[in-house]
Design a protein around this motif. Structure first.
Motif, PDB file in Angstrom:
ATOM      1  N   GLY A  84       5.671 -29.237  37.376  1.00  0.00           N
ATOM      2  CA  GLY A  84       6.495 -30.104  38.189  1.00  0.00           C
ATOM      3  C   GLY A  84       6.872 -31.358  37.430  1.00  0.00           C
ATOM      4  O   GLY A  84       6.591 -31.493  36.232  1.00  0.00           O
ATOM      5  N   PRO A  85       7.524 -32.320  38.096  1.00  0.00           N
ATOM      6  CA  PRO A  85       7.933 -33.554  37.408  1.00  0.00           C
ATOM      7  C   PRO A  85       6.767 -34.305  36.781  1.00  0.00           C
ATOM      8  O   PRO A  85       6.883 -34.842  35.681  1.00  0.00           O
ATOM      9  N   THR A  86       5.624 -34.356  37.481  1.00  0.00           N
ATOM     10  CA  THR A  86       4.471 -35.097  36.947  1.00  0.00           C
ATOM     11  C   THR A  86       3.168 -34.318  37.047  1.00  0.00           C
ATOM     12  O   THR A  86       2.149 -34.786  36.548  1.00  0.00           O
TER      13      THR A  86
ATOM     14  N   PRO B 280       3.277 -26.520  46.063  1.00  0.00           N
ATOM     15  CA  PRO B 280       3.737 -27.722  45.361  1.00  0.00           C
ATOM     16  C   PRO B 280       3.377 -28.979  46.147  1.00  0.00           C
ATOM     17  O   PRO B 280       3.523 -29.017  47.367  1.00  0.00           O
ATOM     18  N   THR B 281       2.910 -29.995  45.443  1.00  0.00           N
ATOM     19  CA  THR B 281       2.464 -31.219  46.097  1.00  0.00           C
ATOM     20  C   THR B 281       3.364 -32.410  45.804  1.00  0.00           C
ATOM     21  O   THR B 281       3.037 -33.538  46.162  1.00  0.00           O
ATOM     22  N   GLU B 282       4.479 -32.175  45.146  1.00  0.00           N
ATOM     23  CA  GLU B 282       5.446 -33.242  44.900  1.00  0.00           C
ATOM     24  C   GLU B 282       6.850 -32.653  44.945  1.00  0.00           C
ATOM     25  O   GLU B 282       7.026 -31.429  44.877  1.00  0.00           O
ATOM     26  N   THR B 283       7.828 -33.506  45.074  1.00  0.00           N
ATOM     27  CA  THR B 283       9.218 -33.072  45.130  1.00  0.00           C
ATOM     28  C   THR B 283       9.846 -33.147  43.741  1.00  0.00           C
ATOM     29  O   THR B 283       9.332 -33.812  42.843  1.00  0.00           O
ATOM     30  N   GLY B 284      10.953 -32.438  43.588  1.00  0.00           N
ATOM     31  CA  GLY B 284      11.674 -32.447  42.323  1.00  0.00           C
ATOM     32  C   GLY B 284      11.773 -31.058  41.725  1.00  0.00           C
ATOM     33  O   GLY B 284      11.485 -30.054  42.366  1.00  0.00           O
ATOM     34  N   ARG B 285      12.179 -31.019  40.470  1.00  0.00           N
ATOM     35  CA  ARG B 285      12.381 -29.748  39.772  1.00  0.00           C
ATOM     36  C   ARG B 285      11.061 -29.215  39.217  1.00  0.00           C
ATOM     37  O   ARG B 285      10.286 -29.950  38.606  1.00  0.00           O
ATOM     38  N   PHE B 286      10.843 -27.919  39.418  1.00  0.00           N
ATOM     39  CA  PHE B 286       9.677 -27.225  38.870  1.00  0.00           C
ATOM     40  C   PHE B 286      10.172 -26.142  37.912  1.00  0.00           C
ATOM     41  O   PHE B 286      11.078 -25.376  38.251  1.00  0.00           O
ATOM     42  N   ASP B 287       9.569 -26.088  36.742  1.00  0.00           N
ATOM     43  CA  ASP B 287       9.910 -25.083  35.728  1.00  0.00           C
ATOM     44  C   ASP B 287       8.762 -24.086  35.609  1.00  0.00           C
ATOM     45  O   ASP B 287       7.602 -24.483  35.450  1.00  0.00           O
ATOM     46  N   THR B 288       9.104 -22.806  35.660  1.00  0.00           N
ATOM     47  CA  THR B 288       8.103 -21.739  35.677  1.00  0.00           C
ATOM     48  C   THR B 288       8.313 -20.789  34.512  1.00  0.00           C
ATOM     49  O   THR B 288       9.439 -20.368  34.243  1.00  0.00           O
ATOM     50  N   THR B 289       7.228 -20.458  33.815  1.00  0.00           N
ATOM     51  CA  THR B 289       7.263 -19.437  32.761  1.00  0.00           C
ATOM     52  C   THR B 289       6.207 -18.381  33.056  1.00  0.00           C
ATOM     53  O   THR B 289       5.107 -18.699  33.517  1.00  0.00           O
ATOM     54  N   VAL B 290       6.568 -17.128  32.793  1.00  0.00           N
ATOM     55  CA  VAL B 290       5.656 -16.001  32.970  1.00  0.00           C
ATOM     56  C   VAL B 290       5.610 -15.241  31.653  1.00  0.00           C
ATOM     57  O   VAL B 290       6.647 -14.807  31.143  1.00  0.00           O
ATOM     58  N   LYS B 291       4.398 -15.101  31.088  1.00  0.00           N
ATOM     59  CA  LYS B 291       4.234 -14.364  29.840  1.00  0.00           C
ATOM     60  C   LYS B 291       3.226 -13.237  30.037  1.00  0.00           C
ATOM     61  O   LYS B 291       2.245 -13.395  30.767  1.00  0.00           O
ATOM     62  N   TYR B 292       3.530 -12.122  29.362  1.00  0.00           N
ATOM     63  CA  TYR B 292       2.658 -10.947  29.424  1.00  0.00           C
ATOM     64  C   TYR B 292       2.368 -10.516  27.996  1.00  0.00           C
ATOM     65  O   TYR B 292       3.295 -10.271  27.222  1.00  0.00           O
ATOM     66  N   TYR B 293       1.089 -10.451  27.610  1.00  0.00           N
ATOM     67  CA  TYR B 293       0.696 -10.207  26.232  1.00  0.00           C
ATOM     68  C   TYR B 293       1.361 -11.217  25.285  1.00  0.00           C
ATOM     69  O   TYR B 293       1.760 -10.882  24.178  1.00  0.00           O
ATOM     70  N   GLY B 294       1.510 -12.452  25.755  1.00  0.00           N
ATOM     71  CA  GLY B 294       2.050 -13.517  24.917  1.00  0.00           C
ATOM     72  C   GLY B 294       3.553 -13.551  24.800  1.00  0.00           C
ATOM     73  O   GLY B 294       4.092 -14.412  24.098  1.00  0.00           O
TER      74      GLY B 294
END
Length: 231
Positions: free
Chosen positions: A86-88, A109-123
């Motif tokens: 999240g932002p912070t 989520p405990t704050e507002t704003g933009r959240f960036d998500t990444t998902v990796k499998y076997y790196g």
């Protein structure tokens, strides 16, 4: 007189015989045929793991958010890595296996704003990753006119246009959606005057529920108490 000595005859030395020596051939070195080295590369994970976060455009603060992950083969949970920033703060997701090849990611989520998500499998990055979404506070989108009381109710007059202005300054990017029904449960036509303003005309007295959403995410409803202005 003694007889004269025979004349001296000079004999050149016989040269040694010429011996032809063939050049010594170079040593024979046996070279084994080159072996073909085959490297076993790690499998391409991108086409075997899918993160389905495309529907998470707008979500609400302090409410559980969920999205699925799918693999084409049996999922190895130990090789799955989900990061949500999240932002912070960093969200703490839980990964729960739903079936042999699917799992659900859940977090709050405990704050507002933009959240960036990444998902990796076997790196390696999964299909559909990374993705972003917006978190809004449902309690921050409230009417500023007419003023709202403690019961989340505004007041309007029957047969008079009711113009409602909402405060969406803390909601981030998105679009406000509204639906007004009368006390009998009949939908009332609603016009969006601006992005944060809408208008409707109540035709009967009583409490009118107003459903709100922000970019498709349901917000807490508000109400309109319509009174007859002739009294």
């Amino acid at each position: 007189e003694p007889p004269p000595s025979p004349p001296a005859v000079y004999r050149t030395p016989t040269p040694p015989p010429v011996v032809y020596r063939a050049p010594t051939p170079p040593p024979v070195v046996y070279q084994a045929p080159p072996q073909q080295v085959v490297y076993q590369q790690s499998p391409s994970v991108n086409d075997r793991c899918y993160a389905h976060g495309e529907k998470l455009r707008t979500v609400l603060k302090d409410r559980t958010v969920e999205f699925p992950i799918r693999t084409e083969e049996t999922m190895n949970m130990k090789e799955m890595d989900v990061q949500i920033l999240g932002p912070t703060t960093r969200a703490l997701p839980s990964l729960e296996k739903d079936a042999d090849t699917t799992a659900n990611v859940r977090f709050v989520p405990t704050e507002t704003g933009r959240f960036d998500t990444t998902v990796k499998y076997y790196g390696k990055e999964a299909e559909g990753s990374p993705f972003s979404f917006q978190v809004v506070d449902p309690n921050s989108i409230v009417p500023v006119y007419p003023p709202m009381d403690a019961s989340r109710c505004i007041s309007c007059t029957v047969d008079q246009p009711c113009k409602v202005t909402m405060d969406t300054s803390q909601a981030g990017s998105g679009r406000l959606g509204t639906k007004v029904t009368d006390p009998a449960g009949v939908s009332i036509p609603t016009d969006m005057v601006q992005d944060n303003n809408f208008e409707f005309t109540p035709r009967m007295e009583g409490r009118h529920p107003i459903s709100l959403d922000w970019d498709g995410a349901d917000l807490a409803p508000i109400y309109c108490d319509a009174r007859d202005g002739r009294g």
